[in-house]
Design a protein around this motif. Sequence first.
Motif, short mmCIF file in Angstrom:
data_model
loop_
_atom_site.label_atom_id
_atom_site.label_comp_id
_atom_site.label_asym_id
_atom_site.label_seq_id
_atom_site.Cartn_x
_atom_site.Cartn_y
_atom_site.Cartn_z
N GLU A 196 19.70 78.10 28.52
CA GLU A 196 19.75 78.36 30.37
C GLU A 196 19.34 79.43 30.35
N ALA A 197 19.28 80.13 31.76
CA ALA A 197 18.95 81.33 32.83
C ALA A 197 20.57 81.89 32.00
N ASP A 198 21.23 81.58 32.07
CA ASP A 198 23.08 82.28 31.65
C ASP A 198 22.97 82.47 30.66
N HIS A 199 22.72 82.00 29.70
CA HIS A 199 22.63 82.03 28.34
C HIS A 199 23.47 83.14 27.89
N LEU A 200 24.55 83.29 26.94
CA LEU A 200 24.83 84.96 26.90
C LEU A 200 24.32 85.84 27.92
N THR A 201 24.37 85.83 29.13
CA THR A 201 24.44 86.46 29.83
C THR A 201 24.90 88.36 30.11
N GLU A 202 26.67 87.66 29.63
CA GLU A 202 27.50 88.59 29.32
C GLU A 202 27.25 90.06 28.80
N LEU A 203 26.76 89.35 27.21
CA LEU A 203 25.75 90.25 26.34
C LEU A 203 24.58 90.53 26.25
N ARG A 204 23.60 89.79 26.60
CA ARG A 204 22.28 90.14 27.48
C ARG A 204 22.32 91.41 28.64
N SER A 205 23.37 91.66 29.54
CA SER A 205 23.52 92.64 30.60
C SER A 205 24.39 93.91 29.92
N ALA A 206 24.94 93.52 29.16
CA ALA A 206 26.18 94.85 28.46
C ALA A 206 24.99 95.46 27.34
N LEU A 207 24.08 94.96 26.47
CA LEU A 207 23.98 95.14 25.70
C LEU A 207 22.41 95.68 25.57
N GLY A 208 22.34 95.44 26.62
CA GLY A 208 20.29 95.10 27.48
C GLY A 208 19.16 94.79 26.49
N LEU A 209 19.80 93.27 26.35
CA LEU A 209 18.57 92.27 25.57
C LEU A 209 17.82 91.95 26.59
N LEU A 210 16.66 91.38 26.67
CA LEU A 210 16.00 90.39 26.75
C LEU A 210 16.41 89.01 27.29
N ASP A 211 15.96 89.09 28.69
CA ASP A 211 16.56 88.06 29.18
C ASP A 211 15.83 85.94 28.94
N VAL A 212 16.18 85.24 28.97
CA VAL A 212 15.89 83.83 28.60
C VAL A 212 14.57 83.31 29.49
N ASP A 213 13.52 83.66 29.03
CA ASP A 213 12.37 83.68 29.29
C ASP A 213 12.31 82.18 30.33
N PRO A 214 11.91 82.95 31.86
CA PRO A 214 11.60 82.06 33.19
C PRO A 214 10.78 80.98 32.94
N ARG A 215 9.70 81.35 32.09
CA ARG A 215 8.69 79.63 31.60
C ARG A 215 10.10 79.04 30.67
N LYS A 216 10.63 78.88 30.59
CA LYS A 216 11.36 78.04 28.92
C LYS A 216 10.93 76.36 29.93
N ASP A 217 11.45 76.26 30.79
CA ASP A 217 11.13 74.75 30.52
C ASP A 217 9.79 74.52 30.77
N GLU A 218 8.78 74.75 31.53
CA GLU A 218 7.29 75.30 31.70
C GLU A 218 6.42 74.86 30.19
N ARG A 219 7.22 76.32 29.34
CA ARG A 219 6.63 75.73 28.03
C ARG A 219 6.72 74.97 27.15
N LEU A 220 8.44 74.42 27.00
CA LEU A 220 9.16 73.35 26.23
C LEU A 220 8.12 71.93 26.85
N ALA A 221 7.71 71.62 28.05
CA ALA A 221 7.51 70.77 28.31
C ALA A 221 6.06 70.69 28.42
N GLU A 222 4.77 72.18 27.86
CA GLU A 222 3.28 72.09 27.46
C GLU A 222 4.14 72.37 26.48
N GLY A 223 4.90 72.38 25.42
CA GLY A 223 4.48 72.35 23.85
C GLY A 223 4.32 70.69 23.37
N LEU A 224 5.72 69.72 24.32
CA LEU A 224 5.29 68.26 23.92
C LEU A 224 4.34 67.76 24.65
#
Length: 315
Positions: A196-224
Motif C-alpha cells: 500500500e502507499a504507506d508501506h515502509l513509509t518511515e524508511l522511504r522518507s528517511a532514506l529518499g527511496l521511491l514511493d509506491v507507484d500510485p497506479r499500483k492497483d490500476e496496474r494490478l487490475a490491468e495485469g489480471l
Amino acid sequence: MANTHTGPRPRMPASVAAVLTCPVCGLPLETGERGPSCANGHGFDVAREGYVGLLTGRTPPGSGDDKAMVADRLSFQSGGHYDPIGHALARALDEELTVDEPLVVDVGGGTGHYLTLILDASPRMVGLTTDVSKFAARKAAKAHERSGAITADSWRPLPLATGSADALINVFAPRNAAEFHRILDPAGVLLVVTPEADHLTELRSALGLLDVDPRKDERLAEGLHGHFSPERAETLRFTMDLSHQDALTVVGMGPSARHVTPERLAELVAGLPEPVRVTASVRVGRYRPLPDTEIPTATDQRGSSRGEKARRVSE
C-alpha cells in the motif's frame, strides 16, 4: 515455523510431485532412479537439497536472488517481521479450501516462508514453491515436510499440470496471468499481496527511496484483466521494530534500493535510531479465475504478460 531438515535429502510429497510436467514438451513427469523424466526422454535433476531443477533456456542475469540475498532474507524472515502476512494468507485459505489435501502453490515464493506459515496453520494442505533462484529453492525444499520446491521462470510456461493447483499465492512477486489461470483449478482462488502507499513509509522518507507507484492497483487490475475477476481485498497494517541490518534487508527486497548505492544506503541507515519503528501496509486481494470462454486470444495473453513484466519493477 519451518521444519528444517538437516539429515537426508528432503523428499517432495508424492501428491505434489504428481502434478509436475516437463518444461520442454509439457508431458507429465515420472519419478525414476535418475530423477524425473517424461515419456519423450527429457530428464531433470533433483538437487541434493531436494528441489527439482526445471529451468530451461537462458535466464536473464539478475532474475533471481543470489546466495547473499537469500541469506539476508532468511535472517529477516526468521525475525517474524512479515509473519502477519503469512497468517493473513493462512486464514484466507482456511476459509476458501474445502477439498481434501488441497495444493497451494506459491509462485515466485523464494525461500518458502509464507507457504510454511500456511501449512503450519492447516495440516490438511500440501504446497509447492516455485522460484527462479536455485539458492532460494534450496531453502524452500527444506522448509516444510508437506511442501516441495522447483526452479522455474514465472515468465515461461510453468511446469505444472493444467488445473492442478487449488490455490495460488503471489507475494511481492511477478504475475503471469495467463499461466496462473491455466494451472489454477476453475474453482480455485488466487491471493495477491501488494504494498500500500504507506508501506515502509518511515524508511522511504528517511532514506529518499521511491514511493509506491500510485497506479499500483490500476496496474494490478490491468495485469489480471481477462483472466481473473477481483472478489474482495483487505488492508493489513502493522508495525515492525527493525535493526539496522533488517532495515537494509527489507529495503533491498524491493525495487527502491536500485536507486541508491549500497554505500550511501548503509550510511543513511546508520543514522537512524535502532531499532527503527517501521509501518508495514499491504493489500491482500482475492481473485477468481474467469471461465475459459471469457479468456482472450493467445496473442492478447502474450501481450498482457509482456506488459505486466515490463511494469513490475516499479512495485
